[in-house]
Design an enzyme around this catalytic site. Structure first.
Site, short mmCIF file in Angstrom:
data_model
loop_
_atom_site.label_atom_id
_atom_site.label_comp_id
_atom_site.label_asym_id
_atom_site.label_seq_id
_atom_site.Cartn_x
_atom_site.Cartn_y
_atom_site.Cartn_z
N ASP A 160 -2.90 -0.97 -8.20
CA ASP A 160 -2.34 -1.48 -6.94
C ASP A 160 -1.41 -2.64 -7.29
OD1 ASP A 160 -2.05 -2.32 -4.24
OD2 ASP A 160 -4.09 -1.63 -3.78
N ASP A 163 1.69 -2.38 -2.57
CA ASP A 163 1.24 -3.14 -1.41
C ASP A 163 2.43 -3.61 -0.56
OD1 ASP A 163 -1.17 -4.45 -0.21
OD2 ASP A 163 -0.03 -6.28 -0.61
N GLU A 191 2.78 1.50 0.47
CA GLU A 191 2.17 1.19 1.75
C GLU A 191 3.30 0.76 2.68
OE1 GLU A 191 -1.20 -1.79 3.68
OE2 GLU A 191 0.37 -2.56 2.38
N HIS A 210 -9.10 0.66 3.15
CA HIS A 210 -9.89 -0.57 3.12
C HIS A 210 -9.47 -1.58 4.19
CE1 HIS A 210 -6.22 -1.27 1.01
NE2 HIS A 210 -6.44 -2.57 1.04
N ASP A 211 -8.48 -1.23 4.99
CA ASP A 211 -8.00 -2.16 6.02
C ASP A 211 -8.38 -1.73 7.42
OD1 ASP A 211 -6.71 -3.90 4.24
OD2 ASP A 211 -4.92 -2.63 4.20
C1 NOJ Z 1 -2.22 -4.66 2.48
C2 NOJ Z 1 -3.55 -4.48 1.84
O1 NOJ Z 1 -3.96 -3.16 2.02
C3 NOJ Z 1 -4.48 -5.49 2.47
O2 NOJ Z 1 -5.81 -5.28 2.10
C4 NOJ Z 1 -4.01 -6.86 2.07
O3 NOJ Z 1 -4.79 -7.83 2.71
C5 NOJ Z 1 -2.56 -7.07 2.45
N1 NOJ Z 1 -1.72 -5.95 2.13
C6 NOJ Z 1 -1.98 -8.27 1.76
O4 NOJ Z 1 -1.80 -8.00 0.39
#
Ligand code: NOJ
Length: 547
Positions: A103, A205, A268, A336-337
């Site tokens: 990542d 990311d 992402e 995970h978000d």
């Molecule tokens: C996206 C990630 O998936 C998340 O978990 C993270 O907090 C933010 N970007 C900041 O890096």
């Protein structure tokens, strides 16, 4: 040209803190992942059969945002292991034919990264311009009106020099200035460092935020925002998300990937189907190999996408229409978000049924599917007592701990995860690998069957997507070579009653939420149970239905 591996891959996302602890500290680690690789793919159909793994960040970090605050891009966090463990993980993955993605966090570093420490130290420091430093406005106001994704202003004052620095996330995550060529070069070198070590690619990311408006111009206010809505939605993120200059940076990143054979970038990104598609690049110059489409999870914040065939059809129609020729979408039902799938779709207690259908849809679509660890066994959000909560994002927005709890390997009190107190509490004991492994009726068995069917069936991996007409509340699509007869049909019923969906040509049910249907000959229609789904392989498809 040989076919790129990511086109046919199913990717499994591991949150390293939560997969398997090997050293008894309650935190998952790389050694633990190595021990569980055979579960993911041992080359036989008793394993899940995934082709690639993406690890959420494994780098040294103060863990303010659990690794998304990197203090050294070229190392391994001691909680997870050492470089030696990482090298072994790479080798063990490759020995099983599994690709390994890390990542990459290009938008920001940790405030403990040596670059930021230097940059913060004085106005004249050579790295000053590696981050965004601005004085207060003449009236004492903040440099601009941007908000942090996690709530609050995106600017924090640094005592050392009396200037503010920009952070799109936590104040411990200062944004890098990608307009500075030294920053770009240094970040490109991070990619090269890991490619040299054998990493197969990166999930990137917040890809869409690395290039902002050159003057950091204010964002316009969102006229649709109402008090009570999420604070960050009070403005339209026009000048700091999907800003046009970002696409140039993406293409330059792609060139670094192309310096090495078979390296893959998956970004992402957030936005409309058109915005997502722009990340793939254009005829003249490629961008990312894959850009996530999260619209099955959420379209417009903060709402979840309902489990509704009409909405899902539209999402795929839009994605297919917008995506450049030769590219393919990349869908996920969890990460995970976001709240876990079953929790999101459980208003009537029937989330598990929907999860079964989701497995068939995800593997049936034209895309590179991503599966978040634990989805395959139906893990749900875990209610966590206040004093055990970890994620600081909860302080101003919403916390993400409930969807990050340890993988449940068995029903024992330790869930087979750790001998110690786990960093987050476990979920309900009855959702675990051990119990589902040999149970033909389990969600895990369904996922496994769907993944392996996809592997054996060329039209599911390579065929075009065509939506067919079907009743309201159902979704029928076919997959097959362009211009040729359909090779596979996928049917979904998001209503609470049984339905009959007409199919244009006969075949055999290869996969169904109602597993007793598998093997049944289908003439002119597929019968679906309430909330069910099925996949039919048309007569004549070369796939191997038998084992
Ligand atoms: C996206 C990630 O998936 C998340 O978990 C993270 O907090 C933010 N970007 C900041 O890096």
């Amino acid at each position: 040209m040989t076919r790129e591996w990511w086109r046919d891959a199913v990717v499994y996302q591991i949150y390293p803190r939560s997969f398997q602890d090997s050293n008894g500290d309650g935190i998952g680690d790389l050694e633990g992942i190595i021990r569980r690789l055979d579960y993911l793919n041992d080359g036989t159909e008793t394993s899940l059969g995934v082709d690639a793994i993406w690890l959420s960040p494994t780098f040294p970090s103060p863990m303010k945002d659990f690794g998304y605050d990197v203090s050294d891009y070229n190392g391994v966090h001691p909680d997870f292991g050492t470089m030696e463990t990482m090298d072994r993980l790479i080798a063990e993955c490759h020995a099983r034919g599994i690709k390994l993605l890390l990542d990459w966090v290009p938008n920001h570093t940790s405030d403990r990264h040596p670059w930021f420490i230097e940059s913060a130290s004085s106005l004249e420091n050579p790295k000053r311009d590696w981050y965004f430093w601005r004085s207060a406005k003449p009236d004492g106001g903040l440099p601009n009106n941007w908000r942090s994704v996690f709530g609050g202003p995106a600017w924090t004052l640094s005592e050392e020099t009396g200037q503010f620095y920009l952070h799109s996330f936590l104040k411990e995550q200062p944004d890098l200035n990608w307009r500075n060529p030294e920053v770009e070069r240094a970040m490109h070198d991070v990619l090269r460092f890991w490619f040299e070590r054998g990493i197969d690619g990166f999930r990137i990311d917040v890809m869409g935020m690395i290039l902002k408006h050159p003057d950091l111009a204010d964002n316009p206010v969102n006229p649709r925002w109402r008090p009570g809505d999420r604070e960050r939605s009070s403005q339209i993120w026009l000048n700091n998300r999907n800003y046009p200059d970002v696409f140039g940076a993406v293409k330059r990143i792609r060139r670094v990937f192309d310096e090495y054979p078979a390296k893959t970038a998956v970004g992402e990104v957030f936005g409309t189907a058109e915005e997502i598609s722009a990340y793939y690049g254009d005829d003249r110059e490629p961008g990312l190999h894959l850009a996530f489409n999260f619209q099955f999870i959420h379209e417009i914040e903060p709402w979840h996408t309902p489990w509704d065939a009409e909405i899902m059809k539209r999402i795929v129609r839009d994605a297919e229409r917008a995506i450049p020729a030769g590219s393919q979408p990349c869908f996920a039902f969890g990460n995970h978000d976001r709240m876990r799938f079953i929790t999101r779709h459980n208003e009537d207690g029937r989330g598990v049924e929907r999860a079964r259908a989701a497995a068939i849809v995800l593997m049936g679509l034209r895309n590179t599917p991503f599966v978040y660890y634990g989805e395959e066994i139906g893990m749900e959000d875990v209610e966590i007592p206040e004093e055990q909560l970890q994620d600081p994002a909860r302080l101003r927005t919403f916390g993400r701990d409930p969807e990050r709890t340890p993988m449940q390997w068995d029903a024992t009190p330790s869930r087979g995860f750790s001998e110690a107190e786990p960093w987050l509490p476990y979920g309900r004991a009855d959702r675990n690998v051990d119990e589902q492994f040999a149970d033909d009726g389990s969600l895990l068995s369904l996922y496994r069957a769907a993944i392996w069917l996809r592997k054996r069936t060329a039209s599911l991996r390579e065929g075009a997507y065509r939506e067919l007409e079907s009743l309201d509340g159902t979704w029928l699509f076919e997959r097959g070579a362009t211009g040729a007869a359909a090779a596979a049909y996928v049917a979904l019923n998001t209503t609470g009653h049984a339905v009959r969906v007409a199919v244009p040509s006969p075949g055999t049910v290869a996969l169904a939420t109602l597993r007793s249907e598998e093997g049944r000959r289908v003439g002119q229609h597929i019968d679906l149970e309430p909330l069910g789904a099925a996949m039919v392989i048309a007569d004549g498809e070369r796939s191997i239905l038998g084992r």
